[in-house]
Enzyme design. Structure first.
Site, PDB file in Angstrom:
ATOM      1  N   ASP A 275       0.782  -1.126  -0.044  1.00 45.80           N
ATOM      2  CA  ASP A 275       0.002  -0.085   0.077  1.00 45.80           C
ATOM      3  C   ASP A 275       0.927   1.284  -0.031  1.00 45.80           C
ATOM      4  OD1 ASP A 275      -2.108   1.797  -0.170  1.00 45.80           O
ATOM      5  OD2 ASP A 275      -2.739   1.253   2.139  1.00 45.80           O
ATOM      6  N   ALA A 276       1.339   1.701  -1.289  1.00 45.38           N
ATOM      7  CA  ALA A 276       2.342   2.735  -1.165  1.00 45.38           C
ATOM      8  C   ALA A 276       1.792   3.933  -1.783  1.00 45.38           C
ATOM      9  CB  ALA A 276       3.541   2.077  -2.311  1.00 45.38           C
ATOM     10  N   LYS A 277       0.635   3.688  -2.708  1.00 42.16           N
ATOM     11  CA  LYS A 277       0.082   4.964  -3.288  1.00 42.16           C
ATOM     12  C   LYS A 277       0.871   5.824  -4.254  1.00 42.16           C
ATOM     13  CE  LYS A 277      -3.540   4.978   0.367  1.00 42.16           C
ATOM     14  NZ  LYS A 277      -3.113   4.002   1.286  1.00 42.16           N
ATOM     15  N   ARG A 278       1.795   4.959  -4.958  1.00 40.22           N
ATOM     16  CA  ARG A 278       2.837   5.732  -5.891  1.00 40.22           C
ATOM     17  C   ARG A 278       1.921   6.152  -6.898  1.00 40.22           C
ATOM     18  NH1 ARG A 278       5.483   5.093  -1.656  1.00 40.22           N
ATOM     19  NH2 ARG A 278       7.327   4.203  -1.614  1.00 40.22           N
TER      20      ARG A 278
END
Length: 273
Positions: free
Chosen positions: A94-97
């Site tokens: 869950d990095a939301k890059r």
């Protein structure tokens, strides 16, 4: 991991639970702070106690990056432990890059090749050339933020654009991306009433649904409107499971909380589509 393998695990375990490993040193049991790596010690105990009740784990990378190199090493050890001991588990970074071209490719390599996650969350605001580099990786999944569970989602995501809400444009447009068969979408459980229309736009993609439990979302409502013929749902619960106790019984308490959700999911899987 392929989508077919994920579906097999859902039916085998009678669960579509994803456990969020949002590990915070200020919230874990105090006795773990004496460990050489408290974050990994906590994660390992949670995994050992709950792996049979869930089909996915989702570390939020911010909770690891906040502790610098030690936090990143704890994340690396966590994913290695999962991949070695529980390869059937679907893993989500869950990095939301969200960036373009070579930058997106490097982010994808970091999570898909170096850390060997099965999937990563992506912010779609920069469009096609920020998403397709992630979709180029075989048997890896890109999870686009579509309609999130936070209050600020109404700032942009539900605004009208050319006669429809922006999040619907994200869903429709992304379906034309190269590799779109490996797309999943984040849809908050607190927006369950939107799921019927979302399913009309993306009938076959998996939806990662946070917000059940602590944020007030209803599992029954999410399943009613969001389940498809392959189940098509991963329901995430983080603090509602991993922080069920702050004592030495924390792992057992987490398992009890996870079991309650898994029992509900078993019931939902038994209902006709």
């Amino acid at each position: 991991m392929t989508t077919e393998e994920l579906v097999q695990q859902i039916h085998k375990k009678q669960s579509f639970l994803c456990i969020g490993l949002d590990t915070d040193l200020e919230k874990i049991p105090a006795h773990l702070l004496e460990e050489e790596d408290p974050i990994f010690a906590f994660n390992k105990a949670i995994i050992d106690a709950t792996h049979h009740l869930c089909v996915a784990y989702k570390p939020n990378t911010a909770f690891y990056e906040a502790y610098g190199i030690k936090g990143w090493q704890a994340l690396e050890k966590t994913i290695q432990y999962l991949n070695t001991n529980h390869p059937e588990i679907f893993t989500i970074a869950d990095a939301k890059r969200g960036d373009i071209g070579n930058t997106s490719t490097r982010y994808a390599k970091a999570f898909f090749e170096d850390l060997e996650f099965d999937s990563v969350t992506i912010a779609p605001y920069m469009g096609k050339d920020s998403v397709e580099p992630f979709l180029a990786f075989k048997n890896k999944h890109t999870i686009l933020l579509a309609l999130t569970s936070n209050q600020g989602a109404y700032d942009y995501q539900t605004k009208m654009l050319d006669g429809q809400e922006l999040y619907k444009t994200v869903l429709e447009t992304s379906q034309a991306y190269e590799g779109a068969e490996n797309l999943m979408y984040v849809v908050g459980a607190t927006k369950a009433s939107f799921l019927k229309e979302i399913r009309e736009l993306v009938p076959d993609n998996f939806l990662l649904v946070p917000g059940v439990g602590a944020q007030g979302g209803s599992l029954e409502e999410v399943c009613k409107y969001g389940k498809n013929n392959q189940v098509g749902l991963l329901i995430n619960s983080s603090r509602g499971i991993i922080y069920s106790s702050d004592n030495r019984d924390f792992a057992e308490a987490a398992a009890e909380s996870a079991k309650k959700i898994q029992v509900q999911m078993r019931g939902e899987l038994g209902k006709p589509k």
